[in-house]
Design a protein around this motif. Structure first.
Motif, mmCIF file in Angstrom:
data_model
loop_
_atom_site.group_PDB
_atom_site.id
_atom_site.type_symbol
_atom_site.label_atom_id
_atom_site.label_comp_id
_atom_site.label_asym_id
_atom_site.label_seq_id
_atom_site.Cartn_x
_atom_site.Cartn_y
_atom_site.Cartn_z
ATOM 1 N N VAL A 116 0.848 -1.189 0.000
ATOM 2 C CA VAL A 116 0.000 0.000 0.000
ATOM 3 C C VAL A 116 0.883 1.239 0.000
ATOM 4 O O VAL A 116 1.732 1.408 0.875
ATOM 5 N N PHE A 117 0.701 2.075 -0.993
ATOM 6 C CA PHE A 117 1.442 3.326 -1.091
ATOM 7 C C PHE A 117 0.502 4.483 -0.725
ATOM 8 O O PHE A 117 -0.696 4.412 -0.972
ATOM 9 N N LYS A 118 1.069 5.523 -0.172
ATOM 10 C CA LYS A 118 0.283 6.726 0.108
ATOM 11 C C LYS A 118 0.828 7.861 -0.749
ATOM 12 O O LYS A 118 2.030 8.134 -0.739
ATOM 13 N N SER A 132 -8.573 0.806 1.446
ATOM 14 C CA SER A 132 -9.735 0.163 0.824
ATOM 15 C C SER A 132 -10.038 -1.135 1.561
ATOM 16 O O SER A 132 -9.129 -1.931 1.838
ATOM 17 N N LYS A 133 -11.302 -1.353 1.871
ATOM 18 C CA LYS A 133 -11.719 -2.562 2.575
ATOM 19 C C LYS A 133 -12.324 -3.550 1.590
ATOM 20 O O LYS A 133 -13.176 -3.185 0.782
ATOM 21 N N GLY A 185 -14.623 -5.803 -0.292
ATOM 22 C CA GLY A 185 -16.064 -5.916 -0.294
ATOM 23 C C GLY A 185 -16.790 -4.671 0.169
ATOM 24 O O GLY A 185 -18.018 -4.610 0.127
ATOM 25 N N GLY A 186 -16.037 -3.665 0.604
ATOM 26 C CA GLY A 186 -16.651 -2.435 1.082
ATOM 27 C C GLY A 186 -16.701 -1.369 0.006
ATOM 28 O O GLY A 186 -16.175 -1.542 -1.099
ATOM 29 N N GLU A 187 -17.339 -0.263 0.337
ATOM 30 C CA GLU A 187 -17.440 0.842 -0.613
ATOM 31 C C GLU A 187 -16.083 1.510 -0.781
ATOM 32 O O GLU A 187 -15.343 1.707 0.186
ATOM 33 N N GLU A 188 -15.751 1.860 -2.012
ATOM 34 C CA GLU A 188 -14.461 2.486 -2.275
ATOM 35 C C GLU A 188 -14.389 3.859 -1.620
ATOM 36 O O GLU A 188 -15.320 4.658 -1.745
ATOM 37 N N PRO A 189 -13.293 4.154 -0.908
ATOM 38 C CA PRO A 189 -13.162 5.468 -0.280
ATOM 39 C C PRO A 189 -13.021 6.574 -1.318
ATOM 40 O O PRO A 189 -12.753 6.312 -2.500
ATOM 41 N N GLU A 190 -13.179 7.802 -0.882
ATOM 42 C CA GLU A 190 -13.118 8.933 -1.807
ATOM 43 C C GLU A 190 -11.729 9.105 -2.398
ATOM 44 O O GLU A 190 -11.568 9.426 -3.579
ATOM 45 N N PRO A 245 -3.012 4.122 -3.521
ATOM 46 C CA PRO A 245 -2.595 3.189 -4.581
ATOM 47 C C PRO A 245 -2.127 1.867 -3.969
ATOM 48 O O PRO A 245 -1.458 1.848 -2.935
ATOM 49 N N VAL A 246 -2.481 0.765 -4.618
ATOM 50 C CA VAL A 246 -2.155 -0.571 -4.105
ATOM 51 C C VAL A 246 -1.527 -1.412 -5.211
ATOM 52 O O VAL A 246 -2.006 -1.437 -6.345
ATOM 53 N N LEU A 247 -0.467 -2.122 -4.863
ATOM 54 C CA LEU A 247 0.156 -3.094 -5.759
ATOM 55 C C LEU A 247 -0.149 -4.484 -5.203
ATOM 56 O O LEU A 247 0.325 -4.841 -4.123
#
Length: 253
Positions: free
Chosen positions: A146-148, A165-166, A168-173, A177-179
Motif C-alpha cells: 500500500v502506497f500513500k 480500501s476494505k 467488499g466495502g465501498e471504495e473510499p473517496e 494506490p495498491v500493488l
C-alpha cells in the motif's frame, strides 16, 4: 389526427429526456475510472522485481498538478527503488534507516527508500502523467503493498490519496494506490518482470516484448474505455434532445 400527433410528440420528448439522463449517468459512472492516482500495472509477483508506474491524472479544470509525493509501505521496505527520469520533472529519493536490516545479493541493506517526490513539472487539466519506478525485491509475506500519495496543485490544494480500501466495502473517496502481490506464475502479462544476471553477477530487470505491449495497454485501456463511454453517452443524449425539439416544433396537421 391532432391528438395522435400530440401523443407522438410527447413520447419523443420523454425519450429525449431519458437519453439525456442516460448520458449524464455514463459521465458520472465513467469519471472515477480515470480520476484516481494508481499503480500500473496493479499486480506483480512475490519475491521478484518489477517496473511499475505511478499514474497521476489531473482532476481539476482550473489548476495543474505540480508535485507528486509517494510514500512507500513502511511495513514492507524494499531494498531497491530506482526512479526513471521523467522529462520536465525533478525527482528526490529519501531513505530511512531500517530497524531490521535486509539481505540482498549477499549484502546487508541498512536503509531503504521511504519516499519519492516528483516536482518542477506540470500535469495540465485533462492530462495525466506516469512516473516509472523499478522496485524489488518484492516481499513474500504479504498480498499487497500500500502506497500513500499526495498530489499538489498549482492553487496550493493538496489531495491526499491515503484512504485504505476494505475488501467488499465501498471504495473510499481518495483510495491509496495498491500493488497486489501474487504467487509466481499467477501474474498476467506485463505485470511482472524476470530476474537475469548481469556481467557482475547482480540481478537485472528484463522485460519481454509482450510485457511492454501489455504495459502500454494498461496505461490507457481503462481511460480509453471510460472516455469512449462518456462520449457515446453525450452523443446519444444530444441526439435525443435535438430530435425531441424538432418534433415539438413540427406543425400539427
Amino acid at each position: 389526427m391532432n391528438m395522435s400527433r400530440t401523443a407522438r410528440t410527447a413520447r419523443v420528448a420523454r425519450a429525449a429526456a431519458v437519453a439525456g439522463l442516460a448520458a449524464g449517468s455514463v459521465l458520472l459512472l465513467s469519471g472515477p475510472a480515470f480520476a484516481h492516482v494508481s499503480v500500473q500495472p496493479g499486480t506483480a509477483e512475490k519475491g521478484g522485481y518489477s517496473t511499475i508506474a505511478v499514474k497521476v491524472p489531473n482532476e481539476k479544470d482550473n489548476a495543474s498538478t505540480v508535485k507528486v509525493e509517494l510514500n512507500l509501505d513502511p511495513k514492507h521496505p524494499l531494498a531497491s527503488v530506482m526512479p526513471q527520469a521523467v522529462p520536465g520533472w525533478d525527482v528526490k529519493v529519501e531513505k530511512t534507516k531500517l530497524d531490521k536490516p535486509l539481505q540482498m545479493h549477499g549484502k546487508t541493506i541498512e536503509e531503504a527508500v521511504s519516499k519519492v517526490t516528483w516536482s518542477g513539472g506540470k500535469i495540465e487539466p485533462g492530462q495525466f502523467q506516469q512516473f516509472p519506478l523499478s522496485v524489488g525485491q518484492l516481499p513474500t509475506d504479504t498480498d499487497e503493498l500500500v502506497f500513500k500519495a499526495l498530489q499538489t496543485y498549482s492553487d496550493d490544494d493538496v489531495v491526499r490519496w491515503i484512504d485504505p480500501s476494505k475488501p467488499g466495502g465501498e471504495e473510499p473517496e481518495h483510495p491509496a494506490p495498491v500493488l497486489k502481490l501474487v504467487d509466481k506464475g499467477q501474474a498476467g502479462a506485463g505485470s511482472h518482470s524476470h530476474d537475469a544476471k548481469d556481467g557482475k553477477g547482480a540481478k537485472a530487470t528484463v522485460e519481454t516484448t509482450d510485457e511492454k505491449a501489455a504495459e502500454k495497454s494498461d496505461d490507457g485501456g481503462s481511460d480509453t474505455t471510460a472516455r469512449v463511454l462518456a462520449v457515446a453517452g453525450i452523443v446519444v443524449g444530444a441526439a435525443g434532445v435535438a430530435f425531441g425539439v424538432r418534433a415539438r416544433r413540427r406543425p400539427s396537421a
